[in-house]
Motif scaffolding. Structure first.
Motif, PDB file in Angstrom:
ATOM      1  N   ALA A  19      56.325  12.153  53.269  1.00 38.66           N
ATOM      2  CA  ALA A  19      55.979  11.386  54.472  1.00 38.66           C
ATOM      3  C   ALA A  19      56.849  10.141  54.599  1.00 38.66           C
ATOM      4  CB  ALA A  19      54.500  11.004  54.428  1.00 38.66           C
ATOM      5  N   LEU A  20      57.101   9.471  53.484  1.00 40.78           N
ATOM      6  CA  LEU A  20      57.933   8.265  53.524  1.00 40.78           C
ATOM      7  C   LEU A  20      59.386   8.613  53.847  1.00 40.78           C
ATOM      8  CD1 LEU A  20      56.336   6.448  50.473  1.00 40.78           C
ATOM      9  CD2 LEU A  20      56.427   5.521  52.792  1.00 40.78           C
ATOM     10  N   ALA A  21      59.845   9.767  53.379  1.00 41.53           N
ATOM     11  CA  ALA A  21      61.202  10.207  53.735  1.00 41.53           C
ATOM     12  C   ALA A  21      61.294  10.455  55.241  1.00 41.53           C
ATOM     13  CB  ALA A  21      61.564  11.464  52.951  1.00 41.53           C
ATOM     14  N   ALA A  22      60.275  11.101  55.794  1.00 36.48           N
ATOM     15  CA  ALA A  22      60.274  11.351  57.243  1.00 36.48           C
ATOM     16  C   ALA A  22      60.219  10.058  58.039  1.00 36.48           C
ATOM     17  CB  ALA A  22      59.082  12.246  57.599  1.00 36.48           C
ATOM     18  N   ALA A  23      59.638   9.017  57.439  1.00 38.32           N
ATOM     19  CA  ALA A  23      59.561   7.710  58.111  1.00 38.32           C
ATOM     20  C   ALA A  23      60.818   6.885  57.910  1.00 38.32           C
ATOM     21  CB  ALA A  23      58.347   6.943  57.585  1.00 38.32           C
ATOM     22  N   GLY A  24      61.805   7.436  57.187  1.00 41.78           N
ATOM     23  CA  GLY A  24      63.067   6.733  56.977  1.00 41.78           C
ATOM     24  C   GLY A  24      63.006   5.624  55.955  1.00 41.78           C
ATOM     25  N   PHE A  42      59.863   2.757  47.712  1.00 40.61           N
ATOM     26  CA  PHE A  42      60.496   2.929  49.012  1.00 40.61           C
ATOM     27  C   PHE A  42      61.017   1.583  49.489  1.00 40.61           C
ATOM     28  CE2 PHE A  42      55.945   2.425  49.424  1.00 40.61           C
ATOM     29  CZ  PHE A  42      55.759   1.496  50.427  1.00 40.61           C
ATOM     30  N   ASP A  43      61.761   1.607  50.574  1.00 39.35           N
ATOM     31  CA  ASP A  43      62.342   0.374  51.113  1.00 39.35           C
ATOM     32  C   ASP A  43      61.244  -0.645  51.402  1.00 39.35           C
ATOM     33  OD1 ASP A  43      64.843   1.533  51.026  1.00 39.35           O
ATOM     34  OD2 ASP A  43      64.834   2.115  53.148  1.00 39.35           O
ATOM     35  N   ARG A  44      61.491  -1.865  50.983  1.00 41.58           N
ATOM     36  CA  ARG A  44      60.484  -2.911  51.161  1.00 41.58           C
ATOM     37  C   ARG A  44      60.305  -3.233  52.639  1.00 41.58           C
ATOM     38  NH1 ARG A  44      60.272  -8.531  47.734  1.00 41.58           N
ATOM     39  NH2 ARG A  44      58.566  -9.561  48.865  1.00 41.58           N
ATOM     40  N   PRO A  45      59.083  -3.104  53.151  1.00 41.00           N
ATOM     41  CA  PRO A  45      58.837  -3.462  54.556  1.00 41.00           C
ATOM     42  C   PRO A  45      58.644  -4.969  54.707  1.00 41.00           C
ATOM     43  CG  PRO A  45      56.844  -2.569  53.592  1.00 41.00           C
ATOM     44  CD  PRO A  45      57.897  -2.513  52.509  1.00 41.00           C
ATOM     45  N   GLN A  68      59.285  -5.544  44.464  1.00 41.46           N
ATOM     46  CA  GLN A  68      60.273  -6.106  43.536  1.00 41.46           C
ATOM     47  C   GLN A  68      61.637  -5.960  44.181  1.00 41.46           C
ATOM     48  OE1 GLN A  68      59.930  -5.279  39.240  1.00 41.46           O
ATOM     49  NE2 GLN A  68      62.092  -4.768  39.256  1.00 41.46           N
ATOM     50  N   GLY A  69      62.289  -7.081  44.448  1.00 45.66           N
ATOM     51  CA  GLY A  69      63.584  -7.028  45.111  1.00 45.66           C
ATOM     52  C   GLY A  69      63.448  -6.410  46.489  1.00 45.66           C
ATOM     53  N   ASP A  70      64.294  -5.415  46.756  1.00 41.84           N
ATOM     54  CA  ASP A  70      64.267  -4.784  48.077  1.00 41.84           C
ATOM     55  C   ASP A  70      63.440  -3.506  48.102  1.00 41.84           C
ATOM     56  OD1 ASP A  70      65.861  -3.137  46.554  1.00 41.84           O
ATOM     57  OD2 ASP A  70      67.591  -3.160  47.908  1.00 41.84           O
ATOM     58  N   ARG A  71      62.583  -3.318  47.088  1.00 36.85           N
ATOM     59  CA  ARG A  71      61.762  -2.121  47.021  1.00 36.85           C
ATOM     60  C   ARG A  71      60.274  -2.472  46.943  1.00 36.85           C
ATOM     61  NH1 ARG A  71      63.972   2.483  48.458  1.00 36.85           N
ATOM     62  NH2 ARG A  71      63.075   3.777  46.806  1.00 36.85           N
ATOM     63  N   ALA A  72      59.472  -1.581  47.473  1.00 39.81           N
ATOM     64  CA  ALA A  72      58.017  -1.651  47.346  1.00 39.81           C
ATOM     65  C   ALA A  72      57.547  -0.340  46.735  1.00 39.81           C
ATOM     66  CB  ALA A  72      57.372  -1.872  48.706  1.00 39.81           C
ATOM     67  N   HIS A  73      56.282  -0.302  46.329  1.00 46.10           N
ATOM     68  CA  HIS A  73      55.769   0.985  45.861  1.00 46.10           C
ATOM     69  C   HIS A  73      54.307   1.147  46.228  1.00 46.10           C
ATOM     70  CE1 HIS A  73      54.271  -0.346  41.542  1.00 46.10           C
ATOM     71  NE2 HIS A  73      53.326  -0.489  42.429  1.00 46.10           N
ATOM     72  N   LEU A  74      53.909   2.420  46.277  1.00 43.36           N
ATOM     73  CA  LEU A  74      52.498   2.767  46.319  1.00 43.36           C
ATOM     74  C   LEU A  74      52.194   3.585  45.076  1.00 43.36           C
ATOM     75  CD1 LEU A  74      51.990   6.023  47.094  1.00 43.36           C
ATOM     76  CD2 LEU A  74      52.653   5.238  49.354  1.00 43.36           C
ATOM     77  N   ALA A  84      48.891   6.541  57.775  1.00 44.74           N
ATOM     78  CA  ALA A  84      48.728   5.268  58.486  1.00 44.74           C
ATOM     79  C   ALA A  84      49.786   4.262  58.050  1.00 44.74           C
ATOM     80  CB  ALA A  84      47.327   4.711  58.232  1.00 44.74           C
ATOM     81  N   LEU A  85      50.097   4.235  56.749  1.00 33.20           N
ATOM     82  CA  LEU A  85      51.171   3.366  56.274  1.00 33.20           C
ATOM     83  C   LEU A  85      52.489   3.748  56.940  1.00 33.20           C
ATOM     84  CD1 LEU A  85      52.591   1.338  54.348  1.00 33.20           C
ATOM     85  CD2 LEU A  85      52.661   3.201  52.653  1.00 33.20           C
ATOM     86  N   CYS A  86      52.783   5.046  56.987  1.00 36.14           N
ATOM     87  CA  CYS A  86      54.050   5.491  57.576  1.00 36.14           C
ATOM     88  C   CYS A  86      54.122   5.146  59.062  1.00 36.14           C
ATOM     89  CB  CYS A  86      54.235   6.984  57.347  1.00 36.14           C
ATOM     90  SG  CYS A  86      54.552   7.427  55.624  1.00 36.14           S
ATOM     91  N   ALA A  87      52.995   5.259  59.766  1.00 30.02           N
ATOM     92  CA  ALA A  87      52.972   4.868  61.170  1.00 30.02           C
ATOM     93  C   ALA A  87      53.261   3.382  61.309  1.00 30.02           C
ATOM     94  CB  ALA A  87      51.606   5.198  61.780  1.00 30.02           C
ATOM     95  N   ASP A  88      52.723   2.590  60.391  1.00 29.23           N
ATOM     96  CA  ASP A  88      52.993   1.154  60.394  1.00 29.23           C
ATOM     97  C   ASP A  88      54.478   0.896  60.133  1.00 29.23           C
ATOM     98  OD1 ASP A  88      52.572  -1.551  60.449  1.00 29.23           O
ATOM     99  OD2 ASP A  88      51.087  -1.602  58.856  1.00 29.23           O
ATOM    100  N   LEU A  89      55.059   1.640  59.176  1.00 31.34           N
ATOM    101  CA  LEU A  89      56.490   1.466  58.889  1.00 31.34           C
ATOM    102  C   LEU A  89      57.345   1.804  60.097  1.00 31.34           C
ATOM    103  CD1 LEU A  89      56.668   3.037  55.302  1.00 31.34           C
ATOM    104  CD2 LEU A  89      56.731   0.614  55.883  1.00 31.34           C
TER     105      LEU A  89
END
Length: 382
Positions: A320-325, A339-342, A355-361, A374-379
């Motif tokens: 899902a995160l890949a599809a959200a770019g 994934f990329d830090r929002p 951490q830096g330019d990354r975030a995680h779940l 819902a997170l991906c829609a927010d992204l």
């Protein structure tokens, strides 16, 4: 302005106290669907265990030894330890106890290691949990940071070089040994260090004590196929696992295990009437009883199914995160997806670790595909 939390000269009615607590719990529960970034299982409801709060339960001293206080539940603790010993590849010689946290487990592992190798430095990866350095500072042990490979695991080649450097600084003779802390599920990436390779690399320093910090990743690794090398049977000399992360015990706790032959001598409190190898002496019987409740209710099959469900959620989140770019990455089998830090608003809304330019779940049992969507829609909207 008076606060409902202010403790004053005169007490208040119990109803007033518990109304504040009930409101606080309600606020916390509202956050649960959006708590994606930290490795704590918020899905288990232990409110049926309220009778455990009716008195102090103190598991003082070693779990295997009777003490004179009489208000313990060490039999429950022994049952918990027996289960963890089996999962972690221990045997009848294995000593352990229920700790106050995974960090206490690390501290105990280093305490045992220092007894075995008093002058050995602690080798830890750049991605190790910060509590490893804290424990080493408490014990006044030198630390050496070992670089990580591209996948986030400690680099055995770099460890071997650093151990040889330590040896050569002593005129080419074997050094003072090495205490190596391997991480089974690193904080940001969920990477699992290669225990056999790290032990082989550290032999250049002489004797080796290898501690496995398996706070989150231990129970995940235990139910992976093939099972990665993570426990006592795979070469670890001590292992610490968290009880409030994957299992969701409602009080912070953990379990630490090591062969009994490695233990320092234990003092015996004459008034207690029991030997005590633990760091805490007085320990939470409540935590031990709650861990037993969780494991007895779920059984090994239930824990295994929880791990498999969480891994499926992590795989779904990766897609899902890949599809959200968002360019996700996931260590094989891990529950953690980076994934990329929002932006700050999204990080705050979803309680993301960064951490830096990354975030995680972290795909804990309360994290659902719907929350990921819902997170991906927010992204996509940010």
């Amino acid at each position: 302005m008076n606060s409902p939390l202010r403790i004053e000269e005169d007490g208040v009615a119990a109803e007033q106290v518990w109304s504040v607590v009930t409101a606080m719990v309600g606020e916390l529960r509202q956050r649960v669907p959006r708590m994606l970034g930290f490795p704590a299982n918020l899905a288990w409801d232990a409110s049926a265990a309220h009778s455990l709060l009716s008195m102090l339960i103190n598991n003082a001293g070693d779990p295997s030894e009777h003490d004179d206080s009489g208000n313990d539940v060490k039999s429950f603790e022994r049952a918990v330890l027996s289960w963890f010993t089996g999962i972690a590849g221990g045997d009848r010689d294995t000593y352990g106890y229920v700790t106050a946290s995974g960090s206490e487990g690390i501290l105990f592992g280093l305490f045992v290691a220092r007894h075995r190798f008093p002058r050995a430095p602690v080798y830890l990866s750049a991605d190790a949990h910060y509590s490893v350095r804290k424990a080493a500072t408490i014990l006044r042990m030198e630390t050496v940071t070992v670089p990580c490979r591209d996948d986030g695991t400690m680099d055995p080649s770099a460890l071997a070089r650093l151990c040889r450097r330590h040896r050569d600084a002593r005129g080419g003779r074997p050094g003072d040994g090495a205490v190596v802390v391997a991480t089974i599920g690193t904080v940001m990436r969920g990477a699992v260090d290669d225990l056999p390779a790290l032990r082989e690399a550290a032999l250049a320093a002489g004797g080796v004590h290898l501690h496995a910090d398996a706070a989150l990743g231990g129970l995940v690794a235990a139910f992976c196929h093939p099972e990665p090398a993570w426990n006592l049977a795979h070469g670890a000399d001590s292992v610490s696992v968290s009880g409030h992360k994957l299992l969701g015990c409602p009080v912070p706790c953990g379990v630490v295990l090591t062969p009994r032959r490695y233990l320092p001598p234990a003092p015996t409190g004459q008034y207690l009437g029991a030997p005590d190898h633990t760091l805490g002496c007085s320990r939470s019987g409540l935590a031990a009883a709650l861990l037993w409740c969780r494991l007895r209710e779920a059984g090994t099959r239930g824990v295994r199914e929880t791990v498999h469900r969480c891994r499926r959620t992590a795989a779904y989140a990766t897609e899902a995160l890949a599809a959200a770019g968002a360019h996700p990455e996931r260590f094989p089998g891990a529950l953690t997806v980076t994934f990329d830090r929002p932006g700050p608003r999204t990080c705050a809304t979803w309680h993301l670790a960064t951490q830096g330019d990354r975030a995680h779940l972290v795909a804990m049992p309360h994290v659902t595909p719907q929350a990921v969507d819902a997170l991906c829609a927010d992204l996509r909207g940010s």
